[in-house]
Design a protein around this motif. Structure first.
Motif, PDB file in Angstrom:
ATOM      1  N   PRO A 318     -43.720   3.064   5.112  1.00  0.00           N
ATOM      2  CA  PRO A 318     -42.887   4.078   5.783  1.00  0.00           C
ATOM      3  C   PRO A 318     -42.239   5.017   4.775  1.00  0.00           C
ATOM      4  N   ILE A 319     -42.083   6.271   5.173  1.00  0.00           N
ATOM      5  CA  ILE A 319     -41.465   7.296   4.339  1.00  0.00           C
ATOM      6  C   ILE A 319     -40.153   7.729   4.993  1.00  0.00           C
ATOM      7  N   GLN A 320     -39.118   7.847   4.193  1.00  0.00           N
ATOM      8  CA  GLN A 320     -37.825   8.301   4.692  1.00  0.00           C
ATOM      9  C   GLN A 320     -37.703   9.810   4.523  1.00  0.00           C
ATOM     10  N   VAL A 321     -37.286  10.487   5.592  1.00  0.00           N
ATOM     11  CA  VAL A 321     -37.063  11.935   5.558  1.00  0.00           C
ATOM     12  C   VAL A 321     -35.564  12.159   5.737  1.00  0.00           C
ATOM     13  N   GLY A 322     -34.888  12.539   4.640  1.00  0.00           N
ATOM     14  CA  GLY A 322     -33.442  12.654   4.655  1.00  0.00           C
ATOM     15  C   GLY A 322     -32.957  14.054   4.943  1.00  0.00           C
ATOM     16  N   LEU A 323     -31.627  14.193   5.071  1.00  0.00           N
ATOM     17  CA  LEU A 323     -31.015  15.496   5.344  1.00  0.00           C
ATOM     18  C   LEU A 323     -31.307  16.511   4.245  1.00  0.00           C
ATOM     19  N   ASP A 324     -31.441  16.034   3.017  1.00  0.00           N
ATOM     20  CA  ASP A 324     -31.637  16.955   1.889  1.00  0.00           C
ATOM     21  C   ASP A 324     -33.101  17.320   1.685  1.00  0.00           C
ATOM     22  N   ILE A 331     -45.771  14.204   5.023  1.00  0.00           N
ATOM     23  CA  ILE A 331     -45.890  13.668   6.375  1.00  0.00           C
ATOM     24  C   ILE A 331     -47.371  13.567   6.717  1.00  0.00           C
ATOM     25  N   GLY A 332     -47.823  12.369   7.035  1.00  0.00           N
ATOM     26  CA  GLY A 332     -49.240  12.159   7.323  1.00  0.00           C
ATOM     27  C   GLY A 332     -50.082  12.479   6.115  1.00  0.00           C
ATOM     28  N   MET A 355     -40.515  21.263  16.482  1.00  0.00           N
ATOM     29  CA  MET A 355     -39.161  21.819  16.524  1.00  0.00           C
ATOM     30  C   MET A 355     -38.309  20.827  17.315  1.00  0.00           C
ATOM     31  N   LEU A 356     -37.308  20.240  16.637  1.00  0.00           N
ATOM     32  CA  LEU A 356     -36.497  19.173  17.219  1.00  0.00           C
ATOM     33  C   LEU A 356     -35.030  19.582  17.254  1.00  0.00           C
ATOM     34  N   ASP A 357     -34.302  19.029  18.219  1.00  0.00           N
ATOM     35  CA  ASP A 357     -32.858  19.258  18.313  1.00  0.00           C
ATOM     36  C   ASP A 357     -32.172  18.475  17.194  1.00  0.00           C
ATOM     37  N   PHE A 358     -31.667  19.207  16.232  1.00  0.00           N
ATOM     38  CA  PHE A 358     -31.104  18.586  15.028  1.00  0.00           C
ATOM     39  C   PHE A 358     -29.968  17.615  15.359  1.00  0.00           C
ATOM     40  N   ASP A 359     -29.100  17.951  16.316  1.00  0.00           N
ATOM     41  CA  ASP A 359     -27.926  17.125  16.621  1.00  0.00           C
ATOM     42  C   ASP A 359     -28.285  15.810  17.293  1.00  0.00           C
ATOM     43  N   LEU A 360     -29.529  15.681  17.792  1.00  0.00           N
ATOM     44  CA  LEU A 360     -29.949  14.442  18.436  1.00  0.00           C
ATOM     45  C   LEU A 360     -30.601  13.463  17.463  1.00  0.00           C
ATOM     46  N   LEU A 361     -30.757  13.899  16.219  1.00  0.00           N
ATOM     47  CA  LEU A 361     -31.454  13.082  15.222  1.00  0.00           C
ATOM     48  C   LEU A 361     -30.465  12.305  14.368  1.00  0.00           C
ATOM     49  N   ASP A 362     -30.817  11.085  14.026  1.00  0.00           N
ATOM     50  CA  ASP A 362     -30.044  10.249  13.101  1.00  0.00           C
ATOM     51  C   ASP A 362     -30.831  10.124  11.808  1.00  0.00           C
ATOM     52  N   PHE A 363     -30.309  10.685  10.752  1.00  0.00           N
ATOM     53  CA  PHE A 363     -31.001  10.669   9.457  1.00  0.00           C
ATOM     54  C   PHE A 363     -30.582   9.445   8.649  1.00  0.00           C
ATOM     55  N   PRO A 364     -31.489   8.967   7.781  1.00  0.00           N
ATOM     56  CA  PRO A 364     -32.826   9.521   7.531  1.00  0.00           C
ATOM     57  C   PRO A 364     -33.801   9.159   8.640  1.00  0.00           C
ATOM     58  N   LEU A 365     -34.743  10.068   8.866  1.00  0.00           N
ATOM     59  CA  LEU A 365     -35.842   9.786   9.782  1.00  0.00           C
ATOM     60  C   LEU A 365     -36.877   8.931   9.067  1.00  0.00           C
ATOM     61  N   THR A 366     -37.708   8.263   9.837  1.00  0.00           N
ATOM     62  CA  THR A 366     -38.739   7.393   9.264  1.00  0.00           C
ATOM     63  C   THR A 366     -40.104   7.836   9.735  1.00  0.00           C
ATOM     64  N   CYS A 408     -39.780   8.864  13.459  1.00  0.00           N
ATOM     65  CA  CYS A 408     -38.818   8.113  14.272  1.00  0.00           C
ATOM     66  C   CYS A 408     -37.380   8.381  13.842  1.00  0.00           C
ATOM     67  N   SER A 409     -36.487   8.298  14.820  1.00  0.00           N
ATOM     68  CA  SER A 409     -35.044   8.368  14.589  1.00  0.00           C
ATOM     69  C   SER A 409     -34.428   7.111  15.195  1.00  0.00           C
ATOM     70  N   LYS A 410     -33.846   6.273  14.338  1.00  0.00           N
ATOM     71  CA  LYS A 410     -33.266   5.006  14.796  1.00  0.00           C
ATOM     72  C   LYS A 410     -34.286   4.190  15.598  1.00  0.00           C
ATOM     73  N   GLY A 411     -35.523   4.179  15.139  1.00  0.00           N
ATOM     74  CA  GLY A 411     -36.566   3.394  15.770  1.00  0.00           C
ATOM     75  C   GLY A 411     -37.224   4.058  16.952  1.00  0.00           C
ATOM     76  N   LYS A 412     -36.724   5.199  17.399  1.00  0.00           N
ATOM     77  CA  LYS A 412     -37.310   5.899  18.545  1.00  0.00           C
ATOM     78  C   LYS A 412     -38.209   7.028  18.062  1.00  0.00           C
TER      79      LYS A 412
END
Length: 446
Positions: A318-324, A331-332, A355-366, A408-412
């Motif tokens: 798995p790769i972590q995609v952080g805020l920075d 990716i892929g 294109m994703l709603d930034f405020d609905l995401l919990d970083f880091p993404l996986t 994924c964000s928090k497993g989703k």
């Protein structure tokens, strides 16, 4: 013979009298004659001799003979002593293969260190015929007919057009001495069996039998060159190269003559063997979509409309995609720009991007490979769907399924990469910030 020899090496650009060469001399008739002809005609040569330590005192006597012969010719001589039996056991190969590897590895090193223009070996027309017959008995295809070439890498074979009988006459006319290797008479070796038991039958059938057989092989060899010319054009016209895959439509294969050969020569560089070709053709005829054939790290997938060839995909960590990570996050199989944008931007509807709603995401993404049991809510739907079912419904070839990733964000799952954004994370009128993942167009797939 001498005049023909000089004309041959000059006409075919095999040797240059101004360049230095190494001559491999075992002490046998062929190499003794080759060294003599070259030295007599002013070629700049040195002699190399391998002592494989396989025949006790006889091997040492061969070495002494070659050293003395080099002194008679007035040329430098280089000798290498090998523990061939130990090398054979270490590498777990046959004795003949061990001697071959040791010999040619040393020849290459010597050629490089001395700055010579090649190593000359004394294979002749009879050797060529033996090689071709051995190749046929091993089940090789059209290239087995090619036999040995006059020039390959650093090796030169200037005696290939000349028969053993011609070489013997030169030896006798010039009163040359030689050493006989007793192992040449042992028919436990396949080459010696062909030499002593098979090839003489051609002469019994017809005194010119060996020449006629070689003539036939030369014609087949030329036919082979024509085949490969047309094969290359067929590949260019029919095989599609895309995103690390090679794809061949059934329509380009099933109706053409010689499809077994076309398929084999397409696949063999990836390690597939001829024994697999019939099974592949049967699977095509039976329309066994989804069937796979493996070779090393490569996979051939029978799809609905054609064959897809690609590397087997290992499960990535798995790769972590952080805020920075706003530059190039992997990716892929591609690189993506990760950018935070203000709402109101023009919507990118390409499935390659997200294109994703930034405020609905919990970083880091996986980012990870999709797994059996994964579910998401494809954009535009109000219920969950298994990723496996989604890929089947979209007719994603089996070979490509293994490469599909989920972000994924928090497993989703928020994005089935390259296919659909999850509806729960889409941008909507209330969106304030957009997290935009845009494929880097100049980046080639890994």
């Amino acid at each position: 013979m001498l005049e023909r020899f000089i004309n041959h090496v000059r006409k075919n650009n095999i040797l240059d009298v101004q360049s230095p060469y190494i001559v491999a001399v075992s002490g046998g008739i062929d190499s003794v004659v080759l060294a003599h002809m070259l030295q007599s005609n002013g070629f700049n040569i040195a002699i190399a001799h391998c002592n494989f330590k396989l025949r006790g005192a006889a091997s040492d006597a061969d070495e002494a003979f070659v050293i003395n012969y080099a002194m008679q010719l007035g040329v430098p001589v280089y000798v290498k002593v090998f523990d061939t039996a130990a090398y054979m056991n270490e590498m777990n190969i046959s004795l003949q293969m061990a001697a071959r590897e040791l010999r040619y590895n040393w020849f290459e090193e010597l050629n490089s260190s001395l700055g010579t223009q090649g190593v000359l070996v004394a294979h002749h027309a009879d050797d060529q015929l033996e090689t071709v017959m051995l190749n046929l008995l091993r089940g090789t295809g059209i290239e087995g007919i090619y036999g040995m070439s006059s020039k390959r890498d650093f090796i030169r074979r200037p005696l290939l057009p000349f028969s053993r009988q011609e070489i013997l006459l030169y030896l006798e006319d010039n009163g040359l001495e030689w050493r006989e290797d007793s192992s040449n008479e042992k028919t436990i070796y396949k080459r010696n069996f062909v030499r002593h038991n098979l090839l003489p039958l051609f002469s019994v059938f017809d005194p010119k039998g060996p020449e006629l057989v070689q003539y036939s092989f030369d014609r087949i060899k030329d036919t082979g060159k024509a085949f490969f010319y047309f094969f290359d054009n067929w590949i260019k016209a029919n095989v599609v190269f895309e995103e690390g895959y090679e794809m061949l439509p059934f329509s380009s294969l099933v109706s053409v003559p010689g499809k077994s050969s076309l398929l084999f020569y397409w696949l063999r560089k990836k390690g597939f063997v001829y024994a697999q070709i019939e099974d592949i053709l049967c699977a095509i005829e039976s329309q066994e979509a989804g069937r796979q054939f493996l070779s090393g790290s490569w996979m051939l997938n029978i799809d609905r409309e054609g064959l897809i060839l690609g590397k087997q995909q290992e499960v990535d960590k798995p790769i972590q995609v952080g805020l920075d990570d706003v530059a190039f996050s992997v990716i892929g199989q591609y690189q993506y720009n990760c950018v935070k944008l203000n709402a109101g931007v023009l919507i990118d509807r390409s499935t390659e991007n997200a294109m994703l709603d930034f405020d609905l995401l919990d970083f880091p993404l996986t980012l990870r490979n999709w797994e059996q049991g994964d579910r998401f809510m494809p954009l535009g739907m109000q219920h969950f769907k298994k990723v496996s079912d989604y890929l089947i419904d979209n007719k994603v070839p089996l070979i490509k399924k293994d490469r599909v990733k989920v972000l994924c964000s928090k497993g989703k799952i928020v994005w089935l990469v390259g296919f659909k954004v999850d509806d729960r994370y889409k941008i909507r009128p209330t969106t304030r910030k957009v997290f935009y993942l845009n494929k880097h167009k100049d980046e080639k797939p890994f």
